[in-house]
Design an enzyme around this catalytic site. Structure first.
Site, PDB file in Angstrom:
ATOM      1  N   LEU A 229       0.894  -1.218   0.040  1.00  0.00           N
ATOM      2  CA  LEU A 229      -0.050   0.000   0.026  1.00  0.00           C
ATOM      3  C   LEU A 229       0.924   1.246  -0.201  1.00  0.00           C
ATOM      4  O   LEU A 229       1.792   1.303   0.815  1.00  0.00           O
ATOM      5  CB  LEU A 229      -0.978   0.186   1.152  1.00  0.00           C
ATOM      6  CG  LEU A 229      -1.926  -1.088   1.383  1.00  0.00           C
ATOM      7  CD1 LEU A 229      -1.488  -2.094   2.396  1.00  0.00           C
ATOM      8  CD2 LEU A 229      -3.424  -0.352   2.146  1.00  0.00           C
ATOM      9  N   GLY A 250       7.164  -5.236   1.834  1.00  0.00           N
ATOM     10  CA  GLY A 250       7.428  -3.808   1.976  1.00  0.00           C
ATOM     11  C   GLY A 250       6.196  -3.110   1.633  1.00  0.00           C
ATOM     12  O   GLY A 250       5.195  -3.552   1.161  1.00  0.00           O
ATOM     13  N   ARG A 251       6.225  -1.757   2.108  1.00  0.00           N
ATOM     14  CA  ARG A 251       5.388  -0.596   2.056  1.00  0.00           C
ATOM     15  C   ARG A 251       3.903  -1.127   2.361  1.00  0.00           C
ATOM     16  O   ARG A 251       3.087  -1.391   1.767  1.00  0.00           O
ATOM     17  CB  ARG A 251       5.243  -0.326   0.531  1.00  0.00           C
ATOM     18  CG  ARG A 251       6.377   0.335   0.103  1.00  0.00           C
ATOM     19  CD  ARG A 251       6.102   0.965  -1.371  1.00  0.00           C
ATOM     20  NE  ARG A 251       7.517   1.632  -1.703  1.00  0.00           N
ATOM     21  CZ  ARG A 251       7.299   2.384  -2.877  1.00  0.00           C
ATOM     22  NH1 ARG A 251       6.559   2.252  -3.959  1.00  0.00           N
ATOM     23  NH2 ARG A 251       8.291   3.163  -3.229  1.00  0.00           N
ATOM     24  N   ALA A 252       3.913  -1.973   3.597  1.00  0.00           N
ATOM     25  CA  ALA A 252       2.818  -2.520   4.258  1.00  0.00           C
ATOM     26  C   ALA A 252       2.258  -1.754   5.507  1.00  0.00           C
ATOM     27  O   ALA A 252       2.241  -2.493   6.385  1.00  0.00           O
ATOM     28  CB  ALA A 252       3.227  -3.905   4.582  1.00  0.00           C
TER      29      ALA A 252
END
Length: 386
Positions: A229, A250-252
């Site tokens: 996200l 990643g990017r969570a």
């Protein structure tokens, strides 16, 4: 024949409405409201109904497969040593669909075109899966250009060029408002599961979704999807509750940026982060983040070190004292966050977060005990669990 048609009609009516109503920042979102529920009979009709300006309750009662409908592109993609070649990795990497390749080398590639252009969802839409049958394959959804009042519920969005970065995004919010994303599953996506554009995403509730990162192509070279996200909008309020994020890396989520006038408030409650082979939360500037009752199991980095120095404000609720200190501004005791077999949790108690949250206490959703999170979230998150 009439009996069969009637039986089908009655079966659809069983699932003909949105189940429940949103809490948190998307409260009051009604989607298609009282419009007569209907299932499209063709891809063309599905596209028309999703993109037009009429209030609709659109039933997804089958797999709608967009792969191949807009042709394919054969050309060159960028292979990067760290994300594509994956020497010593446990999975294949992802090549990049882009027009530059600094530090890498060009390789031949072929990708599906449909995934690169999402369906633009009109205002006042409910897109609702029937049972566990609702699948949109090879194409994502996008709410933009001022459209609002959208419900996306009980849909599995999957197979958007998963072997390529920039292969497609599942759900995009850009200059939108009042969006409820609930009980969906997202898997095998080239880039972001959910992404906001530079415009505002508005008031959004993301609840009870399964973000399934298992993949054969990973930019982290570990069989876990990296791009989960990315939340960057100009004026955004997120309720993120009861979601199951597993096998990602990643990017969570990642939230915040200094490239725009980004202003983001994020309330993360009772989410289950499981088998994250990289980082979960990555917080940049211009953000206010309240985290409570989240469970991190086998997560390498629950909260990045850069989150502590990038300028964002965080309240991470890691001690009894921090939980109790919520009461002065918010009127309740926050739930602490729990780790099991995970990296260290960072303790931050920025008072600015409580002050910001106090301005909209009615939009702060309640929590249940963090010990119950794994069982409850797995039982409830995703499709076919309404």
């Amino acid at each position: 024949m009439k009996t069969a048609v009637l039986s089908l009609f009655l079966a659809l009516q069983t699932y003909a409405r949105v189940t429940g109503s949103p809490s948190g920042f998307a409260a009051g979102t009604t989607g298609g409201g009282s419009a007569t529920p209907a299932a499209p009979s063709s891809l063309d009709e599905l596209v028309q109904w999703i993109t037009d300006d009429k209030p609709r309750v659109i039933l997804i009662d089958r797999t709608w497969d967009f792969i191949g409908t807009e042709g394919t592109t054969t050309g060159k993609c960028c292979s990067m040593p760290s994300t594509t070649v994956c020497s010593g990795g446990t999975s294949k990497g992802q090549a990049w669909i882009q027009d530059h390749c600094d530090g890498g080398s060009w390789v031949s590639c072929k990708y599906d075109n449909a995934a690169l252009t999402p369906l633009d969802v009109g205002s006042n839409k409910s897109i609702v899966g029937v049972g566990n049958k609702g699948v949109i394959k090879g194409k994502g959804l996008r709410v933009r250009n001022g459209n609002k009042n959208v419900i996306i519920q009980n849909i599995h969005i999957t197979n958007l060029n998963p072997q390529y970065v920039w292969g497609g995004d599942a759900i995009t919010l850009d200059n939108a408002d009042k969006v409820w994303i609930d009980h969906n599953k997202i898997s095998l996506i080239g880039r972001q599961f959910i992404v906001s554009g530079w415009g505002k995403a508005g008031h959004v509730t993301i609840s009870n979704n399964e973000f399934d990162g298992r993949t054969s192509w990973s930019a982290g070279c570990n069989g876990k999807h990296y791009w989960t996200l990315l939340l960057l909008g100009e004026q955004d309020y997120y309720t993120f509750q009861g979601n199951w994020l597993h096998d990602v890396s990643g990017r969570a989520p990642h939230m915040g940026t200094d490239h725009t006038k980004s202003q983001i408030f994020f309330h993360g409650v009772n989410n289950y982060f499981q088998n994250v082979g990289g980082h979960a939360f990555d917080v940049d500037t211009n953000t206010w983040v309240l985290l409570e009752g989240n469970y991190f199991e086998n997560v390498n980095t629950p909260l990045t070190d850069t989150s502590l120095r990038a300028g964002g404000k965080l309240y991470t609720t890691s001690t009894v004292a921090a939980a109790g200190a919520c009461q002065d501004k918010l009127g309740y005791i926050c739930e602490w966050n729990r780790l099991a077999g995970s990296g260290a949790w960072k303790d931050r108690t920025d008072a600015d977060v409580k002050t910001k949250a106090a301005a909209f206490k009615s939009s702060l959703v309640g929590h249940y005990p963090v010990a119950d999170v794994p069982a409850k979230v797995v039982a409830n998150a995703g499709v076919g669990k309404l």
